[in-house]
Scaffold this active site. Structure first.
Site, PDB file in Angstrom:
ATOM      1  CG  HIS A  62      -1.773  -1.116   1.259  1.00 46.20           C
ATOM      2  ND1 HIS A  62      -3.157  -1.241   0.842  1.00 46.20           N
ATOM      3  CD2 HIS A  62      -1.573  -2.520   1.655  1.00 46.20           C
ATOM      4  CE1 HIS A  62      -3.623  -2.290   0.850  1.00 46.20           C
ATOM      5  NE2 HIS A  62      -2.881  -3.064   1.422  1.00 46.20           N
ATOM      6  CG  HIS A 232      -3.572 -10.373   2.829  1.00 44.02           C
ATOM      7  ND1 HIS A 232      -4.888 -10.951   3.161  1.00 44.02           N
ATOM      8  CD2 HIS A 232      -3.546  -9.207   2.620  1.00 44.02           C
ATOM      9  CE1 HIS A 232      -6.028 -10.022   2.925  1.00 44.02           C
ATOM     10  NE2 HIS A 232      -5.050  -8.861   2.403  1.00 44.02           N
ATOM     11  CG  ASP A 305      -1.002  -6.529   3.447  1.00 44.43           C
ATOM     12  OD1 ASP A 305      -1.527  -5.448   3.048  1.00 44.43           O
ATOM     13  OD2 ASP A 305      -2.246  -7.018   4.442  1.00 44.43           O
TER      14      ASP A 305
HETATM   15  O1  DOR Z   1      -4.197  -5.103   7.716  1.00 43.31           O
HETATM   16  C1  DOR Z   1      -4.474  -4.508   6.563  1.00 43.31           C
HETATM   17  N1  DOR Z   1      -4.177  -3.305   6.004  1.00 43.31           N
HETATM   18  N2  DOR Z   1      -5.311  -5.268   5.552  1.00 43.31           N
HETATM   19  C2  DOR Z   1      -5.717  -5.031   4.688  1.00 43.31           C
HETATM   20  O2  DOR Z   1      -6.457  -5.646   3.848  1.00 43.31           O
HETATM   21  C3  DOR Z   1      -5.855  -3.626   4.236  1.00 43.31           C
HETATM   22  C4  DOR Z   1      -4.598  -3.045   4.665  1.00 43.31           C
HETATM   23  C5  DOR Z   1      -4.418  -1.346   4.619  1.00 43.31           C
HETATM   24  O3  DOR Z   1      -4.837  -0.791   3.500  1.00 43.31           O
HETATM   25  O4  DOR Z   1      -4.131  -0.743   5.732  1.00 43.31           O
HETATM   26 ZN    ZN Z   2      -5.766  -7.259   2.221  1.00 39.09          ZN
END
Ligand code: DOR
Ligand code: ZN
Length: 426
Positions: A62, A232, A305
């Site tokens: 992200h 994940h 992730d």
């Molecule tokens: O822990 C997570 N954070 N799982 C996700 O699916 C999204 C992610 C986020 O965008 O912060």
């Molecule tokens: Zn996710």
């Protein structure tokens, strides 16, 4: 310009190579791999005591750009990636605005070209606004450079929409990446359901919230014949469902994060919000099943992730903290720690970080074959260091590994032959 990487131990799962070999790079391309290469006009990199591998690929990060640049942006996120040995990242579409349209895809690609130090491959949303109601313009988004589709953070709970998405994406042979979580089962849970949750007085998320979603997604992939990737994964049940689906010939792949391989629900004790993520950390039995899944090829890839969050999103009551942790700068040593422990082999680990994500996302990367792009990671497998999040190149500090002593440190990361990270202490 020529670069000669000498004296390293070259490990390239794409060519079944694990040998002391030199690498000659010419004009950003792998020119030769051989014993004792000589070149008078090349810049020399001495990789004695180091591993030389294809540049690592993280298929799930992200970057928070556009929209949440106070947590991360394309500049900081790609610098953190390079520091972690990653030469390519695929970025998830839950930005603001959501990457469900060509303008946002273009913005990401252009900014990555200007400010990014590693390759950035955007993943577009499956549904507009991640709302699970109507499909995005998948053909256009694929044409525009998106390498996969995902509503990550959300499960596409509408089965008909997921069926259509698989059928549509299947026309272009682009995978759908599913965040497998049946929200009607996980409800308001904030950690794994079990004794620890009960002791802490926190609402739990049972494993069946994931397994039930994976069952449905696998059934739809089998029905449509399209490619599905479950991201994940965290439960032993998921490993088993995917194992049997693969045996039946279903086109399904999956990845696991370094933290789901190293931590259990115990890490939540003390209401540690840096151990809060989605899916939640599970149990020791789940970890064993995940190792077995990697060993037997059920689990294809390891992805971080990487989910940067601001302090203010984590310095709150556990119930209210946001999900996710940063992962780019700790992934490789955590995986190497598991290799040291005998959980799976070095070759398996590196394949999961190079060849597998390249194959799943159809990227011409993840290999040191002659003629390929010279994306290369050089790391010292023995160097110990202590995690100090203040020193991360990421803008965010939300790691559960603060203070851990890890072994294995990236010495240098090259993208198309250009050094994009160098450990100045080595
Ligand atoms: O822990 C997570 N954070 N799982 C996700 O699916 C999204 C992610 C986020 O965008 O912060
Ligand atoms: Zn996710």
């Amino acid at each position: 310009m020529k670069i000669l990487i000498k004296n390293g131990r070259l490990v390239d799962p794409s060519q079944n190579l694990d040998d002391n070999l030199d690498v000659l790079v010419d004009d950003g391309v792998i020119n030769a791999i051989d014993h004792d290469i000589q070149s008078s006009d090349a810049d020399l990199i001495d990789a004695r005591g180091m591993f030389v591998t294809p540049g690592l690929i993280d298929m799930h990060v992200h970057l928070r750009d556009p929209g949440q640049e106070y947590k991360e942006d394309i500049t900081s996120g790609t610098r953190a990636a390079a520091a972690g040995g990653f030469t390519s990242v695929a970025c998830m579409p839950n930005t603001e605005p959501v990457n469900d349209n060509l303008a946002t895809t273009d913005y990401i690609l252009q900014k990555a070209r200007i400010c990014g130090v590693v390759n950035v491959f955007p993943v577009a949303a499956i549904s507009k606004g991640l709302k699970g109601e109507s499909l995005t313009e998948m053909g256009e988004l694929k044409e525009g450079g998106c390498v996969a589709f995902s509503d990550d953070g959300h499960w596409v709970s509408n089965g008909d929409l997921m069926r259509r998405a698989l059928e549509y994406a299947g026309l272009f042979d682009v995978p759908l990446i599913s965040h497998a979580e049946n929200f009607s089962i996980s409800g308001k849970g904030v950690m794994n359901e079990g004794f620890v949750a009960t002791e802490l007085g926190l609402r739990g998320i049972p494993w069946v919230a994931e397994d039930a979603a994976v069952y449905r997604d696998v059934a739809l992939a089998e029905f449509s014949g399209s490619r599905l990737h479950i991201c994940h994964i965290s439960t032993r049940g998921t490993v088993e469902i995917i194992r049997t689906a693969k045996a039946r010939g279903v086109r399904v792949s999956c990845d696991v994060t370094p933290h789901h391989l190293t931590l259990t629900e115990e890490a939540v004790r003390g209401y540690n919000t840096n151990a809060k993520m989605n899916p939640p950390l599970r149990t020791a039995e789940d970890l064993e099943a995940l190792y077995q899944g990697l060993r037997d090829g059920t689990i294809d890839a390891i992805a971080t992730d990487h989910a940067p969050h601001h302090r203010d999103d984590k310095n709150v009551e556990f119930d209210r903290a946001l999900n996710g942790i940063v992962g780019l700068e700790t992934a490789l040593p955590l995986v190497l720690m598991l290799v040291d422990k005998g959980a799976f082999s070095l070759n398996t680990a590196l394949a999961a970080l190079t060849t597998a994500p390249a194959r799943i996302l159809s990227l011409p990367r993840g290999s040191l074959k002659k003629g390929g792009v010279a994306d290369i990671t050089i790391f010292d497998p023995e160097k110990q260091w202590q995690v100090d999040s203040e020193r991360f190149l990421s803008k965010s500090r939300n790691t559960p590994f603060e203070g851990w002593t890890l072994k294995g440190r990236v010495s240098r990361t090259l993208v198309a032959g250009k050094t994009v990270f160098q450990d100045l202490e080595s």
